[in-house]
Enzyme design. Structure first.
Site, PDB file in Angstrom:
ATOM      1  N   SER A  23     -48.991  -6.491  10.405  1.00 46.67           N
ATOM      2  CA  SER A  23     -49.630  -5.180  10.356  1.00 46.67           C
ATOM      3  C   SER A  23     -48.860  -4.256   9.405  1.00 46.67           C
ATOM      4  O   SER A  23     -48.714  -4.573   8.227  1.00 46.67           O
ATOM      5  CB  SER A  23     -49.767  -4.617  11.770  1.00 46.67           C
ATOM      6  OG  SER A  23     -50.612  -3.499  11.798  1.00 46.67           O
TER       7      SER A  23
ATOM      8  N   ASP B  68     -61.274  -7.079  12.098  1.00 47.08           N
ATOM      9  CA  ASP B  68     -60.085  -6.302  12.429  1.00 47.08           C
ATOM     10  C   ASP B  68     -60.491  -4.838  12.612  1.00 47.08           C
ATOM     11  O   ASP B  68     -61.016  -4.214  11.697  1.00 47.08           O
ATOM     12  CB  ASP B  68     -59.073  -6.445  11.287  1.00 47.08           C
ATOM     13  CG  ASP B  68     -57.713  -5.845  11.607  1.00 47.08           C
ATOM     14  OD1 ASP B  68     -57.648  -4.895  12.405  1.00 47.08           O
ATOM     15  OD2 ASP B  68     -56.719  -6.324  11.037  1.00 47.08           O
TER      16      ASP B  68
ATOM     17  N   HIS C  17     -57.386  -8.140  14.733  1.00 45.53           N
ATOM     18  CA  HIS C  17     -56.056  -7.753  14.255  1.00 45.53           C
ATOM     19  C   HIS C  17     -54.941  -8.602  14.855  1.00 45.53           C
ATOM     20  O   HIS C  17     -53.872  -8.726  14.258  1.00 45.53           O
ATOM     21  CB  HIS C  17     -55.827  -6.278  14.600  1.00 45.53           C
ATOM     22  CG  HIS C  17     -54.678  -5.651  13.877  1.00 45.53           C
ATOM     23  ND1 HIS C  17     -54.696  -5.375  12.515  1.00 45.53           N
ATOM     24  CD2 HIS C  17     -53.459  -5.220  14.314  1.00 45.53           C
ATOM     25  CE1 HIS C  17     -53.566  -4.810  12.153  1.00 45.53           C
ATOM     26  NE2 HIS C  17     -52.785  -4.704  13.231  1.00 45.53           N
TER      27      HIS C  17
END
Length: 433
Positions: free
Chosen positions: A243, A352, A385
């Protein structure tokens, strides 16, 4: 009437003792299926899997029922359950389909237990460890909250993987993934770099509390520290970032040629606006004490208002809106991954809901391809994600950030196998010849 002796022998022959096998560990790169042999054809088995995972809320449990095939076996890589926690064929289904269950028979984080009960009442049990080998861990006082993990008993200088977490901050990602990756044969430096205190128990003093102007060039001092350690090989250093840590990783790669390899899990192709500090908007990252050019968000206040109303917040929307509203900011904020000549693996999800990691991963691969550089890129339409870690982790807490249960579980399994293979081929080529 006389019954042939052969018939008597066949009808009287007892079934062989049932055997119960599974993966060597929960973090194997290619975990073996759960397999039970020596059953009566057509008999049913109830399989209960349990594990304790702090980040998922404590005790986790799945329960599924299977029917033995004609050869008296059940194999999760071949057989779908007839009822229970998941529906389709999935080798690791009993693990990833676990749901929060309160009290379980497993008191602490780590290993999983499997209990199979046959229709005849026979009970079989199996324990699956969290890691494939022991790991030694030590704190690194030179960097707040940092820790070094390496395989127990492995001598000599080992290549290093630096772990960079995301916007959760604190030491959680370092503590979780450093030993998990170290168990695959590397030395791993878990490196916290930001600690907002969302979880007071995970707060790391001495780190920035806002995600603004994070000094990405601190990795230069990290490399100097690695070079000074007798048990680490500073010639072979990879970065694994997830991330915002993926944004950090590819940004560092574009400016630091000594990095051997990069794994960007749901990364960004641009530097984004930072947050958490009053005053004018500034970048998430800085270099040599100067904020880097960034793309602003648009509409984060709307998402926070949704959250306060009890609606689902999707951080993806202000990222997409900001990109559309400030096209003139994109070129300067784009991370120049084409300047990095090393090996790169990018992993993203097209569903995501934090930010569009799938399109951003492909954009970076395309930029590198235009420069004559190859990039391993993995994206999935039904993954979100939560693509960091093995495919044995419970999926339920991850679905809020996108993906379907089956899609996310399959993507995580593939991504983890690709990650370990990639790191071994780039850092431990002698093991892959």
């Amino acid at each position: 009437m006389r019954v042939p002796l052969l018939s008597l022998l066949l009808t009287a022959a007892p079934l062989p003792a049932a055997t119960f096998t599974g993966p060597g560990s929960l973090s194997d790169s290619n975990p073996a299926p759960i397999r039970i042999a020596g059953l009566a054809a057509g008999s049913t088995v109830t399989l209960v899997a349990e594990r304790h995972i702090g980040w998922a809320g404590g005790g986790q449990r799945s329960e599924t029922r299977f029917v033995a095939a004609a050869d008296g076996t059940i194999d999760t890589s071949r057989d779908a359950p007839i009822a229970g926690s998941y529906a389709d064929v999935s080798s690791s289904g009993p693990f990833w389909s676990m749901q929060r269950a309160g009290n379980t028979s497993v008191p602490a984080d780590g290993d999983a237990t499997l209990v199979a009960t046959t229709s005849s009442g026979e009970r079989l049990a199996l324990s699956v460890p969290a890691w494939p080998m022991g790991v030694a861990q030590r704190s690194v006082p030179d960097f707040p909250g940092a820790m070094l993990a390496r395989p127990s008993g492995k001598k000599g200088r080992l290549p290093v993987v630096i772990v960079l977490g995301g916007s959760e901050g604190g030491a959680f990602t370092a503590k979780t993934y450093a030993p998990m990756l170290a168990a695959q044969g590397f030395a791993v430096l878990g490196l916290p770099y930001y600690s907002p205190g969302y979880d007071p128990a995970d707060f790391v003093p001495g780190l920035p509390t806002s995600f603004t102007d994070i000094p990405a060039d601190r990795l230069i001092s990290v490399k100097a520290w690695i070079d000074g350690q007798r048990d680490l090989d500073g010639r072979r250093v990879a970065i694994w970032g997830v991330s915002k840590g993926g944004e950090f990783a590819v940004l560092a790669a574009s400016r630091l040629p000594w990095i051997t390899a990069i794994v960007g899990v749901v990364p960004s192709d641009v530097v984004w606006e930072g947050w958490g500090r009053a005053g004018p908007a500034t970048a998430s990252f800085s270099w040599e004490n100067r904020p880097l050019p960034f793309v602003p968000y648009l509409g984060f206040d709307l998402e926070l208002a949704r959250l306060q109303r009890g609606e689902r917040m999707e951080a993806r929307r202000p990222h997409i809106a900001g990109r559309a509203a400030y096209p003139e900011r994109i070129a300067a904020a784009t991370i120049k991954v084409e300047d990095y000549a090393g090996q790169m693996l990018l992993i993203g999800g097209d569903d995501d809901r934090v930010w569009p990691s799938g399109p951003m991963a492909r954009a970076m691969a395309n930029r590198r391809a235009a420069a004559g550089l190859t990039t391993a890129v993995l994206t999935w339409p039904d993954a979100g994600h939560a693509l960091a870690g093995p495919g044995t982790e419970p999926i339920a807490p991850m679905l809020a950030n996108g993906g379907t249960a089956n899609g996310l579980a399959g993507a995580r399994s593939t991504a983890w196998a690709a990650t370990i293979a990639f790191l071994k081929s780039t850092l431990l080529p002698e093991m892959t010849r």
